[in-house]
Design a protein around this motif. Structure first.
Motif, short mmCIF file in Angstrom:
data_model
loop_
_atom_site.label_atom_id
_atom_site.label_comp_id
_atom_site.label_asym_id
_atom_site.label_seq_id
_atom_site.Cartn_x
_atom_site.Cartn_y
_atom_site.Cartn_z
N THR A 84 21.79 -15.71 3.36
CA THR A 84 22.70 -15.86 2.24
C THR A 84 23.35 -14.53 1.86
O THR A 84 24.01 -14.43 0.86
N GLU A 85 23.15 -13.52 2.72
CA GLU A 85 23.68 -12.20 2.40
C GLU A 85 25.20 -12.19 2.25
O GLU A 85 25.74 -11.30 1.60
N THR A 86 25.83 -13.14 2.89
CA THR A 86 27.29 -13.12 2.91
C THR A 86 27.92 -13.30 1.54
O THR A 86 29.06 -12.94 1.33
N VAL A 87 27.15 -13.87 0.62
CA VAL A 87 27.71 -14.07 -0.71
C VAL A 87 27.65 -12.76 -1.48
O VAL A 87 26.61 -12.09 -1.50
N ALA A 121 26.28 -12.09 -7.27
CA ALA A 121 26.91 -12.60 -8.49
C ALA A 121 26.54 -11.69 -9.66
O ALA A 121 25.50 -11.04 -9.63
N THR A 145 21.79 -17.24 -6.33
CA THR A 145 22.25 -16.12 -7.16
C THR A 145 21.08 -15.45 -7.83
O THR A 145 20.99 -14.23 -7.89
N LYS A 150 19.21 -13.25 -5.59
CA LYS A 150 19.90 -11.96 -5.42
C LYS A 150 19.50 -11.00 -6.55
O LYS A 150 19.18 -9.84 -6.31
N GLU A 199 15.30 -10.33 4.92
CA GLU A 199 16.34 -9.68 4.14
C GLU A 199 15.76 -8.56 3.28
O GLU A 199 16.37 -7.51 3.09
N GLU A 234 27.07 -21.93 6.94
CA GLU A 234 26.47 -21.65 5.64
C GLU A 234 27.46 -21.04 4.66
O GLU A 234 27.41 -21.32 3.47
N GLU A 235 28.33 -20.18 5.21
CA GLU A 235 29.29 -19.52 4.33
C GLU A 235 30.21 -20.53 3.66
O GLU A 235 30.48 -20.45 2.47
N LEU A 265 28.35 -22.41 1.00
CA LEU A 265 28.18 -21.58 -0.20
C LEU A 265 29.46 -21.53 -1.03
O LEU A 265 29.43 -21.57 -2.26
#
Lengths: 333, 335, 509
Positions: B4-7, B10, C188, C191, C219, C497-498, C501
């Protein structure tokens, strides 16, 4: 407390001589093999029960019965509960199977003991009763109790004397219907008061919910009633002293000296109040020890030769305790 | 590996930067959500209309306070235990036993202060036994305190010999029957006890740990809070406070019976439950408990003044408690 | 395979923040750990991996003083330590955050942060203003703006996790252990959490990170320790290993394909949803066919779970229709009617909604299928056990027997019991909410295979998942929701996936 108990015991013993001396151990003929007499093993087994062991009167009376029974050489077992008749019924049914010769019912509620009555009947065991209701009852070979009518008229009379008549007076009546004795005398007193022209405060009898906390309940009844109707109360008739104490306290706290209270039982603490010439005007002494003596003698007669009492309902009278005689009275409870 | 790194990260959630506004909102929410307070006000209005002179007089206000004083103390004890997420069914009999013991000690000739302290220690002792059973032997609080309720109730019969104890020294009645500035002493004591419990629960580390334990004992334990010790002392303190209630009751009535305070348990539980509806978190809290006590007190007094039969009073009390709790749950659900 | 086993553990580099050596632990005679090792350097994020039951949780509890080891040693900063309780571990700076036990919901944020003897006080009286300031200071370190006086239970899951992290900071944690911290977080939020963890790492905190999401591990983490059957198998730099390598080390065999083949969908429409509207759901329409697996994605709060609730009849619809096998379901939300139509929901929260942990496997299954095990109101014990045995065989539930309590099963097997309960009804339509949350890789693969087998038998499957790889691997078709509406619809085969998303964020819609 112990010494007081001894004095009472002595007094009761004296009373016994006076009251029941005539019916002492008889010399009657031997009865048939099945009725009366001791069980197979030679001991005479008495199964006593009370659901009111949690009340002072219940406990003292039954303890006295056990004491006197043992003095007679009986094998007395006392079954108690806190108004739980299910427990009483099952306890007594097993006592019957285990060979009880006699049952003593202490302050039973005759409405709630049918199972044990039936069991006793089929086992051909007599039931003697202390305060087992207010009218003759075929379930018992003997029931000794106080005359509720007399108790009610004594206390209503005392209240009349205190208030200077009944006509037009506002009287609160506090009862407790689950207790058959209190219920009976409360209703009798209620009727007497109404007939004499008294006005029942609040329009109906106040009911306390729990004898154990009734002092506080009555305290609230009277306090709250006086809050709402400061001029609407001349007397409080209460069916038992515990609650009467609460009523008297409420009147004291309201700073009133023109309202009177009567109770029943002549508890020590109540007699102390009566001595103070305050709102607590009178109570009635029920000498349960003399009742115990009557019953013990009659059971002993049955043990000896199977003689059953002639009357199955014996009413004894209470003694009014008021300002005149409180100082000379030694309470038993 | 597709991740999901591409996002692009936020922005941090910017929720409610204005903390003060948030607090105000929860405060007003609290008042609005409280069917319990509405019920209390409603009862006062209804009784006031039905009996303006009797119910709404200053004298009757003092009277109600006096009538709820002992319930306040015992409900305070129950609040402490319920904050930790447990239950104490023995508060009523513990109060009875403490009161009866103190009376018995006085009657045996001990000085009044000594007898009172011994009576309080009896309450503390029962509380410690409860705490030990629950915290260290892991018996569920309902079972443990049901057992102590029964045992302690029996002890009260033994201490009183089944009769009513009376004739304690006059000076003892100061506790329950004197007045300070027109206020009955039990009210003063109840206010002090409530204040102390409130401070303990709100402003002490002990009280806050009790809330943490009650909220989630596992998290508290994993964060280094001694759950057992805290539960133990909560029960112990509840026992002590219950005992205090019992002693005040005995002094108020000048007599100690074997069951005098037993009925307070149910009312105390009801008061705490009513109070729990007042907190955002749904936990027991002293302010709420006082409102609950108020409802019960106003209800009993009001129904007496209006002249409602005691049997009907019982029925109505139950219904009104349920109604108050329901009212708050409707409110909070809509909010 | 041989390359990943029996490999020497890398020797310590510099002073280790925490080192556990040759730890063993038995419960009731059963070995939970036999030779567990873990070393944590200051300023690293260290993944601790293993299938459910590999011993990760037990090891963590030993490292934080909850359990005491039977044998082995623990050293903190090179000094041997013995933790008699959580407090001791806290004093040594070792603090753990647990997945389901992160906060006390009924007390304030500040109190949660200062929980455990750290509330500033004078003789036991809390100094509230100072307490709130201090709590705020810890949150500031995490760059979080959470009102400190609010009840922690009112926070979002990620905020709750942040509060728990702040508590660890307040305890001066030098080693922070996180157990599945992302299980209930959206992408999110993950992240945000990662940013916080990285900054803590840069401040020198050693972080142990336990997760089933291997993508996350790759990651975020610097090193990885892999456990299997109570022993530590391998510790490696993340740079030196691949996901496939991790999986094969974890399971001790080649993982095979995680996802089964597709291609079971037919043209027969079973569920048709038209303009469905309800709480958080706006005008949603789609059709699902027999044998088809439909995946529903979206961020938390996008309405994906609410859509499932509407379908299951657990919520009231305010508009639109749901037709199942030709029967129009009542709009008012009637769970019974939905079940009658042959549609069942497997809920997400298995502990609170799915199974009764205190009951046995067979009782859990029987209670949901009473009509199958009873006649004339009498429950047949034989049929209860039979039904449970059948279900256990079908789903390969690992348990001692049908009478074992569900609470004592591993998370994966608990989830299988939930499935078994619902599958015993032989539904036409299966609604799944997060079917593999908190489950290890091996069990995940089994559940995926089973879902596809059901599809092959003609069952229609509608699954909500927050994991995009799962949506892509498992489904035939993916619907993405955004603010209550369907923002995108793509075939799963080869989905990007992109792109998914961007639908999640409502772009490209």
């Amino acid at each position: 407390m112990r010494t007081r108990l001894k004095i009472i015991t002595g007094l009761a013993a004296a009373a016994m001589l006076g009251l029941t001396g005539c019916s002492g151990p008889g010399t009657g003929s031997e009865a048939g093999g099945t009725s009366g007499g001791s069980g197979d093993d030679g001991t005479f087994k008495v199964a006593a029960f009370t659901a009111g062991y949690a009340t002072p009167g219940g406990k003292l009376t039954l303890d006295k019965f056990v004491e006197e029974g043992k003095a007679k050489g009986w094998d007395v077992t006392l079954y108690t509960s806190d108004f739980d008749y299910d427990k009483i019924n099952s306890d007594m049914q097993s006592a019957i199977t285990q060979g009880a010769d006699v049952i003593l019912a202490g302050f039973p509620d005759p409405r709630q003991i049918a199972p044990l009555v039936n069991a006793a009947e089929s086992a051909d065991i007599p039931i003697f009763s202390i305060d087992g209701g207010v009218e003759p009852n075929e379930d018992f070979v003997e029931d000794v109790t106080f005359d509720q009518d007399q108790l009610a008229s004594l206390t209503v009379g005392a209240l009349e004397e205190a208030m200077g008549g009944l006509e037009g007076k506002d009287v609160m009546v506090i009862g407790h219907d689950p207790h058959i004795g209190i219920m009976t005398r409360s209703n009798l007193a209620y009727d007497m008061l109404e007939e004499a022209g008294a006005i029942i405060a609040g329009g109906e009898m106040k009911q306390a919910l729990n004898p154990g906390t009734s002092q506080e309940e009555a305290l609230k009844f009277v306090t709250d009633f006086l809050q709402a109707n400061p001029e609407g109360l001349d007397g409080v008739w209460v069916g038992w002293d515990h609650a009467a104490l609460g009523a008297a306290q409420a009147i004291n706290e309201a700073g009133r000296d023109d309202i009177y209270v009567t109770g029943v039982d002549a508890l020590g603490v109540a007699v102390e109040e009566i001595k103070k010439d305050g709102p607590f005007y009178a109570s009635v002494h029920q000498d349960w020890f003399s009742v115990v003596d009557v019953v013990v003698e009659d059971i002993e007669a049955y043990r000896a030769d199977g003689t059953l009492p002639e009357e199955n309902f014996v009413e004894v009278e209470g003694e009014l305790i008021d300002r005149n005689n409180a100082a000379d009275f030694t309470p038993s409870m | 590996m597709a991740t999901t790194e591409t996002v692009s990260a936020a922005p941090l959630p910017q929720d409610r930067p204005d903390e003060a506004r948030d607090e105000r909102k929860s405060l007003s929410q609290m008042v609005l959500q409280s069917g319990t307070i509405i019920a209390l006000v409603g009862l006062i209005v209804i009784f006031g209309i039905m009996s303006p002179s009797g119910f709404l007089s200053l004298g009757n206000l003092t009277n109600i306070l006096a009538q709820v004083a002992i319930l306040t103390i015992i409900a305070g004890a129950q609040t402490i235990v319920m904050v930790t997420g447990h239950f104490d069914l023995s508060v009523g009999t513990t109060a009875t036993l403490s009161g009866a013991s103190a009376s018995a000690f006085m009657l045996s000739g001990l000085p009044v202060p000594v007898a009172i302290i011994l009576g309080l220690l009896v309450g503390l002792g029962v509380g410690m036994i409860n705490g030990f059973l629950v915290a260290f032997l892991n018996i569920s609080a309902i079972v443990a305190t049901l057992a102590t309720l029964t045992t302690v109730g029996g002890l009260a019969f033994i201490v009183t010999d089944g009769t009513t104890l009376y004739g304690m020294p006059e000076v003892f009645y100061w506790v329950g029957q004197s007045r300070i500035a027109g206020l009955p002493m039990p009210v003063v004591i109840a206010v002090v006890v409530a204040l102390v419990i409130w401070i303990v629960l709100k402003y002490t580390t002990v009280g806050r740990r009790w809330y943490a334990v009650g909220g989630n004992a596992d998290v508290a334990r994993l964060s280094g809070v001694s759950v057992r010790g805290n539960v133990f002392w909560a029960f112990a303190l509840a026992g002590l406070v219950s005992g205090m209630g019992g002693i005040v009751l005995v002094s108020r009535l000048s007599s100690a019976s074997a069951t005098s305070a037993n009925d307070y348990m149910m009312l105390a539980v009801a008061a705490v439950f009513l109070g729990m509806t007042l907190s955002n978190s749904g936990q027991a809290n002293l302010g709420g408990t006082l409102v609950g006590v108020g409802i019960i007190g106003v209800l009993q007094n009001g129904l007496n003044i209006v002249g409602v039969n005691t049997y009907v009073q019982q029925v109505l009390t139950g219904i009104i408690i349920v109604a108050a709790v329901l009212l708050s749950s409707f409110k909070s659900r809509r909010a | 395979m041989s390359a990943s086993t029996a490999e020497p553990i890398a020797p310590p580099v510099g002073q280790l923040a925490l080192q556990a050596t040759a730890i063993s632990k038995h419960f009731d005679g059963v070995a939970a750990l036999t030779d567990a090792r873990l070393d944590v350097r200051p300023g690293e994020i260290h993944a601790l991996l293993g299938e459910n039951g590999a011993g990760k949780s037990t090891l963590i509890k030993i490292l934080t003083g909850v359990y005491r080891p039977d044998a082995g040693s623990i050293a903190s900063d090179g000094e041997p330590v013995h933790f008699a309780g959580v407090k001791d571990a806290h004093q040594a700076g070792v603090v753990a955050l647990y997945q389901e036990l992160s906060i006390v919901p009924t007390i304030s944020v500040a109190e949660n942060i200062l929980l455990g003897e750290r509330t500033p006080n004078t003789a036991g009286l809390v100094r509230w203003p100072e307490a709130n300031r201090e709590a705020r200071r810890h949150l500031d370190r995490l760059n979080q703006r959470i009102p400190v006086r609010r009840l922690a239970g009112q926070l979002s899951p990620v905020q709750q996790t942040m509060v728990a992290v702040a508590r660890a900071l307040a305890a001066d944690a030098r080693v922070l252990i996180l157990d599945e911290p992302t299980a209930s977080l959206t992408d999110t939020e993950i992240k945000d959490l990662f940013a916080v963890l990285r900054s803590l790492r840069d401040e020198g905190v050693g972080i142990v990170y336990v997760s089933h999401r291997l993508e996350e591990v790759f990651e975020l983490c610097d090193r990885v320790t892999i456990m299997r059957n109570g022993s530590t198998i391998s510790t490696r730099d993340v740079a030196d290993i691949t996901i496939e390598g991790v999986i094969s080390t974890m399971v001790g065999r080649d993982p095979g394909e995680l996802f089964p083949d597709r291609g079971t969908a037919t043209d027969r429409a079973v569920v048709s949803v038209e303009s469905l509207t309800g709480r958080r759901v706006q005008d949603v329409s789609f059709t699902a066919h027999a044998g088809e697996v439909i995946g529903i994605g979206g961020l938390a709060g996008s309405g994906r779970s609410e859509l499932l609730c509407l379908l299951a009849g657990a919520q009231k619809a305010t508009g639109g229709t749901i037709t199942v096998a030709g029967r129009v379901l009542p709009a008012k939300g009637d769970v019974g009617a939905v079940l009658d139509a042959g549609m069942v929901l497997v809920p997400e929260e298995r502990r609170s909604q799915g199974v009764s942990l205190n009951a046995s496997i067979q009782d859990n299954i029987a209670l949901a299928n009473l009509e199958k095990v009873s006649s004339g109101g009498w429950v047949s014990a034989r049929r209860v056990t039979e039904l449970a045995r059948r279900s256990m065989e079908n789903l390969r539930i690992k348990a001692r027997g049908p009478r074992q309590h569900v609470g004592s099963l591993s998370g994966g097997n608990q989830q299988k019991v939930v499935l078994a309960k619902m599958l015993a009804r032989e539904p036409h339509v299966l609604l799944l909410d997060e079917p593999t949350r908190g489950i290890d890789v091996g069990t995940k693969a089994e559940i995926y295979r089973h879902i596809r087998e059901l599809a092959a038998q003609g069952t229609t499957i509608i699954a909500v998942s927050s994991e995009l790889p799962e949506l892509i691997g498992l489904s035939d078709r993916i619907l993405i929701m955004h603010e209550g509406r369907i923002s995108g619809q793509v075939p799963a085969e080869g989905a990007d996936e992109e792109l998914l998303l961007s639908y999640c964020y409502g772009r490209n819609a």
